[in-house]
Design an enzyme around this catalytic site. Structure first.
Site, PDB file in Angstrom:
ATOM      1  CG  ASP A  62      -5.061   2.858   4.455  1.00  0.00           C
ATOM      2  OD1 ASP A  62      -4.408   3.218   3.458  1.00  0.00           O
ATOM      3  OD2 ASP A  62      -4.990   3.427   5.564  1.00  0.00           O
TER       4      ASP A  62
ATOM      5  CD  GLU B 113      -1.240   7.556  -2.037  1.00  0.00           C
ATOM      6  OE1 GLU B 113      -1.534   8.081  -0.952  1.00  0.00           O
ATOM      7  OE2 GLU B 113      -1.702   6.461  -2.412  1.00  0.00           O
TER       8      GLU B 113
ATOM      9  CD  GLU C  33      -2.930   0.876  -0.002  1.00  0.00           C
ATOM     10  OE1 GLU C  33      -2.973  -0.155  -0.684  1.00  0.00           O
ATOM     11  OE2 GLU C  33      -3.581   1.897  -0.290  1.00  0.00           O
TER      12      GLU C  33
HETATM   13  P1  ADP Z   1      -7.128   7.646   3.059  1.00  0.00           P
HETATM   14  O1  ADP Z   1      -6.015   8.338   3.753  1.00  0.00           O
HETATM   15  O2  ADP Z   1      -8.477   7.852   3.694  1.00  0.00           O
HETATM   16  O3  ADP Z   1      -6.853   6.219   2.804  1.00  0.00           O
HETATM   17  P2  ADP Z   1      -6.984   8.096   0.210  1.00  0.00           P
HETATM   18  O4  ADP Z   1      -6.900   9.320  -0.596  1.00  0.00           O
HETATM   19  O5  ADP Z   1      -5.890   7.105   0.060  1.00  0.00           O
HETATM   20  O6  ADP Z   1      -7.221   8.470   1.706  1.00  0.00           O
HETATM   21  O7  ADP Z   1      -8.348   7.310  -0.167  1.00  0.00           O
HETATM   22  C1  ADP Z   1      -9.558   7.900  -0.125  1.00  0.00           C
HETATM   23  C2  ADP Z   1     -10.478   7.067  -1.026  1.00  0.00           C
HETATM   24  O8  ADP Z   1     -11.674   6.806  -0.327  1.00  0.00           O
HETATM   25  C3  ADP Z   1     -10.900   7.818  -2.280  1.00  0.00           C
HETATM   26  O9  ADP Z   1     -10.022   7.540  -3.355  1.00  0.00           O
HETATM   27  C4  ADP Z   1     -12.291   7.279  -2.559  1.00  0.00           C
HETATM   28  O10 ADP Z   1     -12.214   6.195  -3.441  1.00  0.00           O
HETATM   29  C5  ADP Z   1     -12.774   6.794  -1.200  1.00  0.00           C
HETATM   30  N1  ADP Z   1     -13.777   7.695  -0.622  1.00  0.00           N
HETATM   31  C6  ADP Z   1     -13.554   8.904  -0.077  1.00  0.00           C
HETATM   32  N2  ADP Z   1     -14.709   9.473   0.332  1.00  0.00           N
HETATM   33  C7  ADP Z   1     -15.688   8.597   0.031  1.00  0.00           C
HETATM   34  C8  ADP Z   1     -17.119   8.598   0.199  1.00  0.00           C
HETATM   35  N3  ADP Z   1     -17.743   9.644   0.725  1.00  0.00           N
HETATM   36  N4  ADP Z   1     -17.823   7.534  -0.254  1.00  0.00           N
HETATM   37  C9  ADP Z   1     -17.191   6.471  -0.801  1.00  0.00           C
HETATM   38  N5  ADP Z   1     -15.841   6.415  -0.991  1.00  0.00           N
HETATM   39  C10 ADP Z   1     -15.100   7.451  -0.571  1.00  0.00           C
END
Ligand code: ADP
Length: 485
Positions: free
Chosen positions: A471, A313, A282
């Protein structure tokens, strides 16, 4: 495919993974976990803290703008700056002193598991996986308490010379301190009195004090490492994260090269006794380009099967691999950013010699898989839909305590924005002669060089929780894939 057809597919995918998930014998998860201590600043909190401190010294610190937190003065200066400007900030601290001071003087409202490996192992254990073996090199007593109480969650430990797997609360080292990140949220409109000055917070935001104590090492204890082969029959895959914590140089004279080499040894030991084991990394944002490049070129490339990451990323990875223009185009938010994202994914898959790369974005996922990936594209697409269901369930309710909780994600509608976005990629691929529009709308495209899977996701409008959703997406899609192998 229209939204309602995707909805049907979602239900089928959930049912399908529901019946295959028990095929997974176990998953190994390492390395990073921490505690997130959360504090919501309320009226009077700042004034109370200021009572313990010399106002003039705080003022001086505001002018000098500390880049790291060593003392309560650094902390208060950065908090006041963030609040005055309504801006988010993240500032590192390299000792645990400030944690102790904040615990005594600010007091957190709540605390939760943080760090990718911590979040992922709790999620997988709660998804009722048969066995989740987590390894945290700095497992302290306090940290161990943030792991869910579940019999399927274990941590390796050497007891009287014997290798054992026990719950993290029985595996911690009593001499270790905890890595605690403070997340300090402040509301819009809060009035703050600071000596003769007064200001009103213009925007709600947060200051994060990220803990980077010098004893943090992405390394495995030698004795445990020598017993890794004992796990061979018990796991189908490993999810590794936390490499972003590797530093260029350490006080003990070691460098990132030593830690990279140890990480590769761990991966190779996991693969050696069971060639069917799949390794997922990851990825996360990391400023230091030397470390970013070492993670990709020396750890991921040719050792790892699967990579999970978000769009920023992807840009960072492309950038350090010499594709600056493509990287820029991925994050440009232009009309064709999704096309660049797809092109970027293809490059990363081939250059890093991966079996699959899974990119999550708000509204859609793109996964590119090598032609020798052991899971057929139809099944692979189900894994992605399942992971979007996990994300939606987590965003909607804030938690997943049992596998069945994931079904709540099915009630969230498929994102129209996501569908519109992926349509742009479809048009591009049709123009390139890669596939027909009907094939694209089916969600998987086979080419002689790789298979492409694209799906719209379910986006929760007013999410309760968004921490660690990325994650959760990567980890659940990966274990779903293991269940289909
Ligand atoms: P994190 O630090 O939370 O892992 P990331 O940017 O790696 O942050 O991942 C966030 C991901 O979560 C987004 O790419 C999206 O696919 C998903 N996500 C964010 N908000 C929502 C939401 N409201 N509903 C469904 N999926 C979401």
């Amino acid at each position: 495919m229209e939204a309602d057809e995707w909805e049907e597919r979602y239900i089928k995918a959930y049912d399908s993974i529901n019946s295959s998930i028990s095929n997974v014998k176990g998953v190994f998860v390492a390395y990073n976990s921490n505690i997130d201590a959360i504090k919501h600043i309320r009226a009077g909190d700042i004034e109370r803290l200021l009572k313990y401190l010399d106002l003039e010294k705080v003022q001086e610190k505001i002018y000098s703008y500390p880049r790291q937190i060593d003392t309560p003065y650094d902390f208060l200066a950065r908090l006041l700056i963030a609040m005055r400007d309504g801006k988010a900030a993240e500032v590192p601290t390299y000792s645990t002193d400030i944690h102790e001071w904040l615990t005594d003087n600010l007091v957190f409202d709540k605390a939760r598991m943080g760090g990718q490996a911590g979040i992922i192992s709790n999620l997988l254990a709660s998804m009722d996986l048969k066995q989740v073996i987590v390894y945290i090199p700095w497992l302290s007593r306090e940290q161990a308490e943030y792991f869910v109480e579940s019999e399927n969650l274990v941590h390796p430990v050497i007891h009287d010379g014997n290798f054992e797997l026990v719950h993290p609360t029985k595996a911690y080292n009593p001499n270790y301190k905890s890595k605690v990140n403070w997340i300090i949220e402040f509301p819009k409109g809060l009035e703050v009195k600071f000596g003769e000055d007064k200001f009103v917070v213009p925007r709600a935001n947060r200051l994060i004090i990220s803990s980077r104590p010098p004893w943090i090492r992405i390394d495995m204890n030698d004795e445990i490492q020598s017993h890794l082969t004992d796990l061979c029959g018990q796991i189908d895959g490993a999810i590794l994260s936390g490499y972003q914590m590797i530093k260029e140089e350490y006080e003990d004279g070691t460098t990132y090269k030593d830690h990279v080499s140890n990480s590769v040894d761990v991966i190779e030991s996991l693969k050696n006794c069971n060639p069917a084991v799949r390794i997922h990394v990851e990825f996360t944002s990391i400023q230091n380009k030397i470390i970013r490049s070492a993670i990709l070129n020396d750890i991921v490339k040719s050792h790892v099967h699967s990579l999970g990451l978000d769009t920023v990323e992807v840009a960072n990875a492309l950038n350090v691999l010499g594709h600056e223009e493509l990287a820029y185009s991925v994050i440009s938010k232009g009309e064709n950013a999704i096309v660049s994202l797809y092109e970027g994914a293809v490059r990363l898959l081939h250059e890093l010699e991966l079996e699959r790369i899974h990119i999550h974005s708000l509204g859609y996922y793109i996964c590119v898989a090598s032609t020798d990936c052991p899971v057929v594209p139809e099944d692979h697409l189900e894994c992605l839909l399942f992971s979007a269901c996990v994300a939606a369930s987590k965003a909607k309710r804030g938690f997943i305590r049992h596998f069945n909780d994931i079904a709540h994600g099915l009630d969230v509608p498929v994102s129209q924005k996501g569908l519109d976005e992926i349509e742009k990629l479809g048009i591009y691929l049709v123009r390139q002669g890669v596939c027909s529009l009907d094939e694209f709308r089916d969600g998987f495209i086979s080419t002689p060089h790789h298979n492409v899977l694209v799906n719209p996701t379910k986006v929760v409008e007013n999410p309760i929780g968004t921490v660690g959703i990325g994650d959760a997406i990567s980890a659940s899609a990966f274990v779903a894939m293991l269940s289909k192998m």
